[in-house]
Scaffold this motif. Structure first.
Motif, PDB file in Angstrom:
ATOM      1  N   ARG A  81     -18.880  -1.086  -0.766  1.00  0.00           N
ATOM      2  CA  ARG A  81     -19.843  -0.515   0.182  1.00  0.00           C
ATOM      3  C   ARG A  81     -19.643   0.985   0.346  1.00  0.00           C
ATOM      4  NH1 ARG A  81     -19.644  -5.530   4.534  1.00  0.00           N
ATOM      5  NH2 ARG A  81     -21.448  -6.657   3.666  1.00  0.00           N
ATOM      6  N   ASP A  82     -18.395   1.406   0.410  1.00  0.00           N
ATOM      7  CA  ASP A  82     -18.112   2.841   0.545  1.00  0.00           C
ATOM      8  C   ASP A  82     -18.580   3.615  -0.679  1.00  0.00           C
ATOM      9  OD1 ASP A  82     -17.009   2.421   3.020  1.00  0.00           O
ATOM     10  OD2 ASP A  82     -14.925   2.454   2.328  1.00  0.00           O
ATOM     11  N   LEU A  83     -18.284   3.081  -1.865  1.00  0.00           N
ATOM     12  CA  LEU A  83     -18.630   3.781  -3.094  1.00  0.00           C
ATOM     13  C   LEU A  83     -20.141   3.815  -3.318  1.00  0.00           C
ATOM     14  CD1 LEU A  83     -15.787   2.485  -5.419  1.00  0.00           C
ATOM     15  CD2 LEU A  83     -16.025   4.777  -4.475  1.00  0.00           C
ATOM     16  N   VAL A  84     -20.806   2.703  -3.021  1.00  0.00           N
ATOM     17  CA  VAL A  84     -22.258   2.673  -3.195  1.00  0.00           C
ATOM     18  C   VAL A  84     -22.929   3.636  -2.222  1.00  0.00           C
ATOM     19  CG1 VAL A  84     -24.311   1.234  -2.893  1.00  0.00           C
ATOM     20  CG2 VAL A  84     -22.354   0.375  -4.182  1.00  0.00           C
ATOM     21  N   ALA A  85     -22.431   3.718  -0.997  1.00  0.00           N
ATOM     22  CA  ALA A  85     -22.997   4.651  -0.023  1.00  0.00           C
ATOM     23  C   ALA A  85     -22.810   6.093  -0.470  1.00  0.00           C
ATOM     24  CB  ALA A  85     -22.351   4.434   1.342  1.00  0.00           C
ATOM     25  N   ALA A  86     -21.674   6.362  -1.124  1.00  0.00           N
ATOM     26  CA  ALA A  86     -21.391   7.727  -1.554  1.00  0.00           C
ATOM     27  C   ALA A  86     -22.132   8.111  -2.823  1.00  0.00           C
ATOM     28  CB  ALA A  86     -19.884   7.892  -1.770  1.00  0.00           C
ATOM     29  N   ALA A  87     -22.310   7.158  -3.748  1.00  0.00           N
ATOM     30  CA  ALA A  87     -22.931   7.472  -5.049  1.00  0.00           C
ATOM     31  C   ALA A  87     -23.661   6.254  -5.576  1.00  0.00           C
ATOM     32  CB  ALA A  87     -21.869   7.952  -6.042  1.00  0.00           C
ATOM     33  N   PRO A  88     -24.852   5.928  -5.039  1.00  0.00           N
ATOM     34  CA  PRO A  88     -25.562   4.716  -5.473  1.00  0.00           C
ATOM     35  C   PRO A  88     -25.972   4.735  -6.933  1.00  0.00           C
ATOM     36  CG  PRO A  88     -26.944   6.080  -4.065  1.00  0.00           C
ATOM     37  CD  PRO A  88     -25.561   6.644  -3.976  1.00  0.00           C
ATOM     38  N   GLU A  89     -26.079   5.941  -7.513  1.00  0.00           N
ATOM     39  CA  GLU A  89     -26.489   5.998  -8.915  1.00  0.00           C
ATOM     40  C   GLU A  89     -25.357   5.648  -9.868  1.00  0.00           C
ATOM     41  OE1 GLU A  89     -24.407   9.667  -7.956  1.00  0.00           O
ATOM     42  OE2 GLU A  89     -25.988   8.534  -6.950  1.00  0.00           O
ATOM     43  N   ALA A  90     -24.116   5.614  -9.383  1.00  0.00           N
ATOM     44  CA  ALA A  90     -22.975   5.379 -10.267  1.00  0.00           C
ATOM     45  C   ALA A  90     -22.830   3.921 -10.651  1.00  0.00           C
ATOM     46  CB  ALA A  90     -21.687   5.859  -9.595  1.00  0.00           C
ATOM     47  N   GLY A  91     -23.236   3.025  -9.750  1.00  0.00           N
ATOM     48  CA  GLY A  91     -23.143   1.605 -10.056  1.00  0.00           C
ATOM     49  C   GLY A  91     -21.713   1.173 -10.275  1.00  0.00           C
ATOM     50  N   ASP A  92     -21.530   0.266 -11.234  1.00  0.00           N
ATOM     51  CA  ASP A  92     -20.193  -0.266 -11.499  1.00  0.00           C
ATOM     52  C   ASP A  92     -19.234   0.778 -12.035  1.00  0.00           C
ATOM     53  OD1 ASP A  92     -20.406  -3.783 -12.415  1.00  0.00           O
ATOM     54  OD2 ASP A  92     -20.746  -2.714 -10.546  1.00  0.00           O
ATOM     55  N   SER A  93     -19.767   1.802 -12.712  1.00  0.00           N
ATOM     56  CA  SER A  93     -18.857   2.802 -13.267  1.00  0.00           C
ATOM     57  C   SER A  93     -18.108   3.530 -12.158  1.00  0.00           C
ATOM     58  CB  SER A  93     -19.640   3.806 -14.123  1.00  0.00           C
ATOM     59  OG  SER A  93     -20.603   4.499 -13.331  1.00  0.00           O
ATOM     60  N   GLY A  94     -18.736   3.637 -10.990  1.00  0.00           N
ATOM     61  CA  GLY A  94     -18.059   4.285  -9.874  1.00  0.00           C
ATOM     62  C   GLY A  94     -16.904   3.474  -9.342  1.00  0.00           C
ATOM     63  N   LEU A 100     -26.326  -3.204  -2.415  1.00  0.00           N
ATOM     64  CA  LEU A 100     -25.617  -4.470  -2.277  1.00  0.00           C
ATOM     65  C   LEU A 100     -26.515  -5.463  -1.552  1.00  0.00           C
ATOM     66  CD1 LEU A 100     -21.968  -3.457  -1.335  1.00  0.00           C
ATOM     67  CD2 LEU A 100     -22.967  -3.906  -3.580  1.00  0.00           C
ATOM     68  N   ALA A 101     -26.732  -6.599  -2.195  1.00  0.00           N
ATOM     69  CA  ALA A 101     -27.524  -7.667  -1.595  1.00  0.00           C
ATOM     70  C   ALA A 101     -26.588  -8.671  -0.946  1.00  0.00           C
ATOM     71  CB  ALA A 101     -28.363  -8.358  -2.666  1.00  0.00           C
ATOM     72  N   GLY A 102     -27.083  -9.389   0.048  1.00  0.00           N
ATOM     73  CA  GLY A 102     -26.295 -10.458   0.629  1.00  0.00           C
ATOM     74  C   GLY A 102     -25.981 -11.511  -0.410  1.00  0.00           C
ATOM     75  N   ALA A 103     -24.871 -12.195  -0.239  1.00  0.00           N
ATOM     76  CA  ALA A 103     -24.491 -13.226  -1.202  1.00  0.00           C
ATOM     77  C   ALA A 103     -25.620 -14.234  -1.363  1.00  0.00           C
ATOM     78  CB  ALA A 103     -23.226 -13.929  -0.732  1.00  0.00           C
ATOM     79  N   PRO A 142      -9.114 -14.488  -0.318  1.00  0.00           N
ATOM     80  CA  PRO A 142     -10.139 -13.973   0.586  1.00  0.00           C
ATOM     81  C   PRO A 142      -9.836 -12.567   1.099  1.00  0.00           C
ATOM     82  CG  PRO A 142      -8.871 -15.736   1.629  1.00  0.00           C
ATOM     83  CD  PRO A 142      -8.497 -15.726   0.194  1.00  0.00           C
ATOM     84  N   ASP A 143      -8.553 -12.203   1.251  1.00  0.00           N
ATOM     85  CA  ASP A 143      -8.215 -10.861   1.726  1.00  0.00           C
ATOM     86  C   ASP A 143      -8.618  -9.796   0.713  1.00  0.00           C
ATOM     87  OD1 ASP A 143      -7.175 -11.891   4.069  1.00  0.00           O
ATOM     88  OD2 ASP A 143      -5.117 -11.985   3.317  1.00  0.00           O
ATOM     89  N   GLN A 144      -8.306 -10.040  -0.547  1.00  0.00           N
ATOM     90  CA  GLN A 144      -8.681  -9.065  -1.576  1.00  0.00           C
ATOM     91  C   GLN A 144     -10.193  -9.044  -1.789  1.00  0.00           C
ATOM     92  OE1 GLN A 144      -6.658  -6.770  -2.644  1.00  0.00           O
ATOM     93  NE2 GLN A 144      -5.183  -7.786  -1.281  1.00  0.00           N
ATOM     94  N   ARG A 145     -10.816 -10.186  -1.596  1.00  0.00           N
ATOM     95  CA  ARG A 145     -12.281 -10.236  -1.680  1.00  0.00           C
ATOM     96  C   ARG A 145     -12.905  -9.340  -0.605  1.00  0.00           C
ATOM     97  NH1 ARG A 145     -12.495 -15.451  -2.069  1.00  0.00           N
ATOM     98  NH2 ARG A 145     -13.117 -15.978   0.055  1.00  0.00           N
ATOM     99  N   ALA A 146     -12.372  -9.408   0.607  1.00  0.00           N
ATOM    100  CA  ALA A 146     -12.884  -8.575   1.687  1.00  0.00           C
ATOM    101  C   ALA A 146     -12.605  -7.098   1.426  1.00  0.00           C
ATOM    102  CB  ALA A 146     -12.246  -9.008   3.014  1.00  0.00           C
ATOM    103  N   ALA A 147     -11.408  -6.791   0.909  1.00  0.00           N
ATOM    104  CA  ALA A 147     -11.075  -5.395   0.601  1.00  0.00           C
ATOM    105  C   ALA A 147     -11.986  -4.840  -0.490  1.00  0.00           C
ATOM    106  CB  ALA A 147      -9.614  -5.301   0.175  1.00  0.00           C
ATOM    107  N   TYR A 148     -12.268  -5.673  -1.477  1.00  0.00           N
ATOM    108  CA  TYR A 148     -13.154  -5.251  -2.570  1.00  0.00           C
ATOM    109  C   TYR A 148     -14.550  -4.953  -2.047  1.00  0.00           C
ATOM    110  CZ  TYR A 148     -15.690  -5.592  -7.020  1.00  0.00           C
ATOM    111  OH  TYR A 148     -16.489  -5.346  -8.100  1.00  0.00           O
ATOM    112  N   LEU A 149     -15.029  -5.790  -1.128  1.00  0.00           N
ATOM    113  CA  LEU A 149     -16.372  -5.577  -0.587  1.00  0.00           C
ATOM    114  C   LEU A 149     -16.433  -4.268   0.197  1.00  0.00           C
ATOM    115  CD1 LEU A 149     -19.237  -6.474  -0.024  1.00  0.00           C
ATOM    116  CD2 LEU A 149     -18.382  -7.895   1.844  1.00  0.00           C
ATOM    117  N   LEU A 150     -15.413  -3.967   0.990  1.00  0.00           N
ATOM    118  CA  LEU A 150     -15.395  -2.700   1.726  1.00  0.00           C
ATOM    119  C   LEU A 150     -15.398  -1.515   0.776  1.00  0.00           C
ATOM    120  CD1 LEU A 150     -12.830  -3.512   4.578  1.00  0.00           C
ATOM    121  CD2 LEU A 150     -15.301  -3.167   4.807  1.00  0.00           C
ATOM    122  N   LEU A 151     -14.610  -1.610  -0.295  1.00  0.00           N
ATOM    123  CA  LEU A 151     -14.576  -0.539  -1.286  1.00  0.00           C
ATOM    124  C   LEU A 151     -15.943  -0.342  -1.918  1.00  0.00           C
ATOM    125  CD1 LEU A 151     -12.983   1.438  -3.158  1.00  0.00           C
ATOM    126  CD2 LEU A 151     -12.650  -0.515  -4.694  1.00  0.00           C
TER     127      LEU A 151
END
Length: 393
Positions: free
Chosen positions: A355-368, A214-217, A344-353
């Motif tokens: 980050r968690d998924l990318v940390a767990a499985a960076p190779e999955a990308g969007d499919s994860g 994940l890159a900064g905006a 903005p609340d759902q935007r923040a929730a999406y970003l947390l999700l």
């Protein structure tokens, strides 16, 4: 072949960049030289100019007197457009001839001073802009061309400014330093972007996906999308019913994987499998092999089939989703984007999700992320928002 548009303001050093690219192996098409060629003595181009503006625009040898012609058209918009109607089609036709004569694996560089002004950027796979501070340009014009300051300032003011050039630039080469520094920058561009881009383009090969980070905006993502969309529109014409920036990079302020997601709406997937796919590949967006679909919302509605293309440009990853206009998958991509932009609340929730998924499985990308139950819940929230606000795609 790879088509590169090269431009820059007068005195920027564009010719030095062109010369270095030729040394590296590029085929150069100089728009100024072509423009002189199509109105040389004996050409029908010159004859038509004389018919339009009289033989007062000829010198004593019967060649075009550019200063005399300039005096006629510079302050007369109608006259200028009449001249452009004579010269521009001939320049385009001759440029096409020269390009067609190049080898299939050539990197063809079109040196076009007015590339921005005449709207040619979408016709190239890549646009390179040479940018130099105005004081430096004025100094060079006085030193190298003996041009007075007033004339140099007039010439600079008559061209597009730096902001307009940067808006169409895939690459900006800053030329405020030494010639050696400029050559080094050109060499890096040649080796690491132009050569692999040409090879990928010719092989119809998509740039391999890197592990997801994940890159900064990035505030430039919409501008990058706009350049991609213009190329896609130029390639597809009316077959692209609509082109949209979707995905995380289309949501301002949201950190995201540095991949631009583009959605192209077509009349049918049969259209997407025909010449349209070839035209996209030729524009730098090859087809990604395999079968592709979107996970539906709710999850029990089968598969939403689509076609997926990527990018041949090693420096600009792209996911290009070809979907049928007004189909559920097409609508869902726009709904999710717009809801995240608005909430903005759902935007923040999406970003947390993410980050968690990318940390767990960076190779999955969007499919994860797409298969996560959060998206079913977000879909219901987005539909409620759409009903409350009267949202339409």
């Amino acid at each position: 072949m790879l088509r590169v548009g090269l431009t820059g303001g007068i005195g920027s050093g564009k010719s030095a960049v062109a010369a270095r690219l030729v040394e590296r192996g590029a085929v150069l098409i100089d728009a100024d030289r072509v423009a002189r060629e199509v109105v040389a003595p004996g050409t029908d181009g010159l004859a038509e100019i004389v018919a339009a503006f009289s033989d007062a625009v000829l010198d004593d040898d019967g060649a075009l007197d550019r200063a005399a012609l300039g005096a006629v058209v510079f302050a007369d918009e109608t006259a200028r457009r009449r001249l452009e109607a004579i010269t521009h089609p001939r320049v385009r036709a001759r440029t096409a001839e020269l390009s067609a004569a190049a080898a299939p694996d050539a990197i063809v560089v079109n040196d076009v001073p007015l590339l921005v002004e005449v709207g040619l950027a979408p016709t190239y796979h890549l646009v390179v802009v040479v940018q130099t501070a105005v004081p430096t340009r004025l100094e060079r014009l006085a030193r190298d061309r003996g041009m007075g300051r007033a004339e140099a300032e007039r010439r600079i003011a008559a061209q597009a400014d730096d902001a307009r050039r940067r808006a169409v630039a895939d690459v900006v080469l800053t030329n405020d330093g030494s010639l050696t520094a400029l050559h080094d920058a050109v060499d890096v561009l040649w080796k690491h972007r132009l050569v692999p881009y040409e090879d990928n383009l010719r092989q119809r090969r998509v740039v391999p996906a890197a592990p997801v980070e994940l890159a900064g905006a990035d505030a430039s993502w919409p501008e990058q999308y706009a350049r991609l969309a213009a190329r896609i529109q130029h390639a597809l014409g009316s077959d692209a019913l609509r082109i949209d920036h979707i995905g995380s990079t289309a949501v301002p302020g949201l950190a995201a994987e540095n991949v631009i997601d583009v959605q192209v709406a077509v009349a049918s997937l049969a259209d997407a499998d025909g010449p349209l796919a070839d035209r996209l590949a030729g524009a730098g967006f090859p087809r990604v092999p395999g079968q592709w679909w979107d996970d539906p919302r709710p999850a029990d509605r089968g598969r939403w089939e689509k076609r997926l293309h990527g990018s041949a440009d090693p420096a600009r990853p792209v996911r290009l989703h070809v979907r049928v206009a007004d189909s559920p998958g097409w609508r869902y991509a726009l709904l999710m984007r717009d809801h995240l932009r608005a909430d903005p609340d759902q935007r923040a929730a999406y970003l947390l999700l993410k980050r968690d998924l990318v940390a767990a499985a960076p190779e999955a990308g969007d499919s994860g992320t797409a298969r996560n139950p959060w998206f079913d819940e977000e879909y219901l929230r987005a539909e409620q928002w759409a009903a409350q606000t009267g949202w339409r795609p």
